[in-house]
Motif scaffolding. Structure first.
Motif, PDB file in Angstrom:
ATOM      1  N   CYS A 203       7.781  -3.876  -8.384  1.00  0.00           N
ATOM      2  CA  CYS A 203       6.307  -3.537  -8.044  1.00  0.00           C
ATOM      3  C   CYS A 203       5.724  -3.342  -9.138  1.00  0.00           C
ATOM      4  O   CYS A 203       5.984  -2.314  -9.759  1.00  0.00           O
ATOM      5  CB  CYS A 203       6.440  -2.730  -6.763  1.00  0.00           C
ATOM      6  SG  CYS A 203       4.582  -2.219  -6.526  1.00  0.00           S
TER       7      CYS A 203
ATOM      8  N   TYR B 295       2.980  -1.623  -9.009  1.00  0.00           N
ATOM      9  CA  TYR B 295       2.064  -0.410  -8.975  1.00  0.00           C
ATOM     10  C   TYR B 295       3.127   0.819  -8.874  1.00  0.00           C
ATOM     11  O   TYR B 295       2.716   1.675  -9.488  1.00  0.00           O
ATOM     12  CB  TYR B 295       1.467  -0.648  -7.597  1.00  0.00           C
ATOM     13  CG  TYR B 295       0.670  -1.883  -7.582  1.00  0.00           C
ATOM     14  CD1 TYR B 295      -0.712  -1.914  -8.028  1.00  0.00           C
ATOM     15  CD2 TYR B 295       0.911  -3.023  -6.703  1.00  0.00           C
ATOM     16  CE1 TYR B 295      -1.383  -3.210  -7.909  1.00  0.00           C
ATOM     17  CE2 TYR B 295       0.349  -4.051  -6.725  1.00  0.00           C
ATOM     18  CZ  TYR B 295      -0.904  -4.236  -7.453  1.00  0.00           C
ATOM     19  OH  TYR B 295      -1.947  -5.306  -7.099  1.00  0.00           O
ATOM     20  N   CYS B 296       4.134   0.782  -8.110  1.00  0.00           N
ATOM     21  CA  CYS B 296       4.927   1.870  -8.049  1.00  0.00           C
ATOM     22  C   CYS B 296       6.379   1.697  -8.739  1.00  0.00           C
ATOM     23  O   CYS B 296       7.180   2.467  -8.871  1.00  0.00           O
ATOM     24  CB  CYS B 296       5.424   2.345  -6.728  1.00  0.00           C
ATOM     25  SG  CYS B 296       6.329   1.005  -5.736  1.00  0.00           S
TER      26      CYS B 296
ATOM     27  N   THR C 199      11.223  -6.099  -3.226  1.00  0.00           N
ATOM     28  CA  THR C 199       9.853  -6.632  -2.736  1.00  0.00           C
ATOM     29  C   THR C 199      10.326  -7.801  -1.886  1.00  0.00           C
ATOM     30  O   THR C 199      11.296  -8.358  -2.067  1.00  0.00           O
ATOM     31  CB  THR C 199       9.077  -7.036  -3.757  1.00  0.00           C
ATOM     32  OG1 THR C 199       9.607  -8.276  -4.399  1.00  0.00           O
ATOM     33  CG2 THR C 199       8.463  -6.108  -4.775  1.00  0.00           C
TER      34      THR C 199
ATOM     35  N   LYS D  27       5.128  -8.510  -1.364  1.00  0.00           N
ATOM     36  CA  LYS D  27       4.843  -6.938  -0.749  1.00  0.00           C
ATOM     37  C   LYS D  27       6.019  -6.089  -0.888  1.00  0.00           C
ATOM     38  O   LYS D  27       6.943  -6.282  -0.737  1.00  0.00           O
ATOM     39  CB  LYS D  27       4.747  -7.216   0.807  1.00  0.00           C
ATOM     40  CG  LYS D  27       4.367  -5.706   1.453  1.00  0.00           C
ATOM     41  CD  LYS D  27       4.020  -5.894   2.854  1.00  0.00           C
ATOM     42  CE  LYS D  27       3.594  -4.619   3.398  1.00  0.00           C
ATOM     43  NZ  LYS D  27       3.394  -4.606   4.978  1.00  0.00           N
ATOM     44  N   CYS D  28       5.559  -5.192  -1.497  1.00  0.00           N
ATOM     45  CA  CYS D  28       6.550  -3.831  -1.965  1.00  0.00           C
ATOM     46  C   CYS D  28       7.162  -3.196  -0.674  1.00  0.00           C
ATOM     47  O   CYS D  28       6.194  -2.925   0.256  1.00  0.00           O
ATOM     48  CB  CYS D  28       5.961  -2.949  -2.973  1.00  0.00           C
ATOM     49  SG  CYS D  28       7.029  -1.566  -3.463  1.00  0.00           S
TER      50      CYS D  28
ATOM     51  N   CYS E 257       5.611   1.108  -1.306  1.00  0.00           N
ATOM     52  CA  CYS E 257       4.483   1.305  -1.439  1.00  0.00           C
ATOM     53  C   CYS E 257       3.713   0.423  -0.380  1.00  0.00           C
ATOM     54  O   CYS E 257       2.382   0.790   0.010  1.00  0.00           O
ATOM     55  CB  CYS E 257       3.753   1.567  -2.561  1.00  0.00           C
ATOM     56  SG  CYS E 257       3.191  -0.163  -3.505  1.00  0.00           S
ATOM     57  N   GLY E 258       3.907  -0.687  -0.121  1.00  0.00           N
ATOM     58  CA  GLY E 258       3.423  -1.754   0.881  1.00  0.00           C
ATOM     59  C   GLY E 258       2.281  -2.554   0.095  1.00  0.00           C
ATOM     60  O   GLY E 258       1.695  -3.248   0.715  1.00  0.00           O
ATOM     61  N   ARG E 259       1.985  -2.232  -1.188  1.00  0.00           N
ATOM     62  CA  ARG E 259       0.841  -3.112  -1.905  1.00  0.00           C
ATOM     63  C   ARG E 259       1.631  -4.455  -2.098  1.00  0.00           C
ATOM     64  O   ARG E 259       2.455  -4.938  -2.159  1.00  0.00           O
ATOM     65  CB  ARG E 259       0.659  -2.373  -3.073  1.00  0.00           C
ATOM     66  CG  ARG E 259      -0.307  -1.170  -2.650  1.00  0.00           C
ATOM     67  CD  ARG E 259      -0.606  -0.233  -3.789  1.00  0.00           C
ATOM     68  NE  ARG E 259      -1.808  -1.060  -4.514  1.00  0.00           N
ATOM     69  CZ  ARG E 259      -2.512  -0.565  -5.562  1.00  0.00           C
ATOM     70  NH1 ARG E 259      -1.833   0.555  -6.321  1.00  0.00           N
ATOM     71  NH2 ARG E 259      -3.593  -0.989  -6.002  1.00  0.00           N
ATOM     72  N   ARG E 260       0.483  -5.249  -1.875  1.00  0.00           N
ATOM     73  CA  ARG E 260       0.981  -7.052  -2.238  1.00  0.00           C
ATOM     74  C   ARG E 260       0.400  -7.242  -3.589  1.00  0.00           C
ATOM     75  O   ARG E 260      -0.640  -6.638  -4.241  1.00  0.00           O
ATOM     76  CB  ARG E 260      -0.039  -7.853  -1.139  1.00  0.00           C
ATOM     77  CG  ARG E 260       0.508  -7.524   0.290  1.00  0.00           C
ATOM     78  CD  ARG E 260      -0.456  -8.349   0.949  1.00  0.00           C
ATOM     79  NE  ARG E 260      -0.372  -7.742   2.620  1.00  0.00           N
ATOM     80  CZ  ARG E 260       0.853  -8.389   3.357  1.00  0.00           C
ATOM     81  NH1 ARG E 260       1.163  -9.408   2.659  1.00  0.00           N
ATOM     82  NH2 ARG E 260       0.997  -8.036   4.592  1.00  0.00           N
ATOM     83  N   PHE E 261       0.967  -8.145  -4.160  1.00  0.00           N
ATOM     84  CA  PHE E 261       0.907  -8.773  -5.559  1.00  0.00           C
ATOM     85  C   PHE E 261       1.364 -10.218  -5.641  1.00  0.00           C
ATOM     86  O   PHE E 261       2.002 -10.573  -4.675  1.00  0.00           O
ATOM     87  CB  PHE E 261       1.387  -8.001  -6.653  1.00  0.00           C
ATOM     88  CG  PHE E 261       2.712  -7.809  -6.621  1.00  0.00           C
ATOM     89  CD1 PHE E 261       3.877  -8.500  -7.490  1.00  0.00           C
ATOM     90  CD2 PHE E 261       3.529  -6.898  -5.859  1.00  0.00           C
ATOM     91  CE1 PHE E 261       5.136  -8.152  -7.613  1.00  0.00           C
ATOM     92  CE2 PHE E 261       4.967  -6.584  -5.697  1.00  0.00           C
ATOM     93  CZ  PHE E 261       5.426  -7.569  -6.510  1.00  0.00           C
TER      94      PHE E 261
END
Length: 152
Positions: free
Chosen positions: A3, A5-6, A11, A30-31, A34-38
């Motif tokens: 990820c 971000y974190c 993922t 999706k991580c 942390c749940g963030r998408r990329f």
């Protein structure tokens, strides 16, 4: 895939799509932490290619350098990003077809100019003005006249 971000190592892939005649795969991820998408892009890694500069220096081939030059030439022109990507893909395919380990920057520039000429005349002149390093307005006029003569 880590990820961005974190930095978590795991993922999930939520969507995969082929782009550019299947040459590239775009994946939405999706991580799990942390749940963030990329988004990630996968492309076949090309053979390592060395670019021989005009001064004789050698450096590794960098697709992004060509893309920056094309973007600059196409700035504020009615050209889609996909068209620019395809142009760079065409240049890369021509280079890889030679099976050479080294290619001159001049050959790359010539291939880019050829592709730009087919795509957009203004972008072609912009690229040519930097690539050929026009020293005066006369050289620029020659390039424009050559373009006009071939278009008739």
């Amino acid at each position: 895939m880590r990820c961005p971000y974190c930095q978590y190592q795991d993922t999930d892939v939520s969507d995969s799509r082929k782009l550019g005649d299947g040459e590239i795969i775009r994946r939405r991820r999706k991580c799990r932490h942390c749940g963030r998408r990329f988004t990630t892009y996968e492309r076949v890694e090309s053979v390592s290619l060395t670019v021989v500069k005009k001064d004789g220096k050698r450096e590794p081939y960098d697709r992004e350098k060509i893309m920056r030059g094309v973007r600059t030439a196409c700035y504020r022109r009615p050209i889609a990003v996909q068209q620019m990507e395809q142009l760079v893909n065409n240049v890369e395919a021509a280079m890889m077809a030679t099976d050479a380990q080294e290619i001159s920057s001049q050959e790359i520039g010539d291939k880019v100019m050829h592709e730009l000429r087919e795509l957009d005349e203004v972008a072609y002149i912009r690229f040519a003005s930097v690539y050929r390093a026009f020293t005066d307005i006369g050289k620029l006029r020659e390039a424009v006249d050559e373009l006009l003569d071939s278009g008739e």
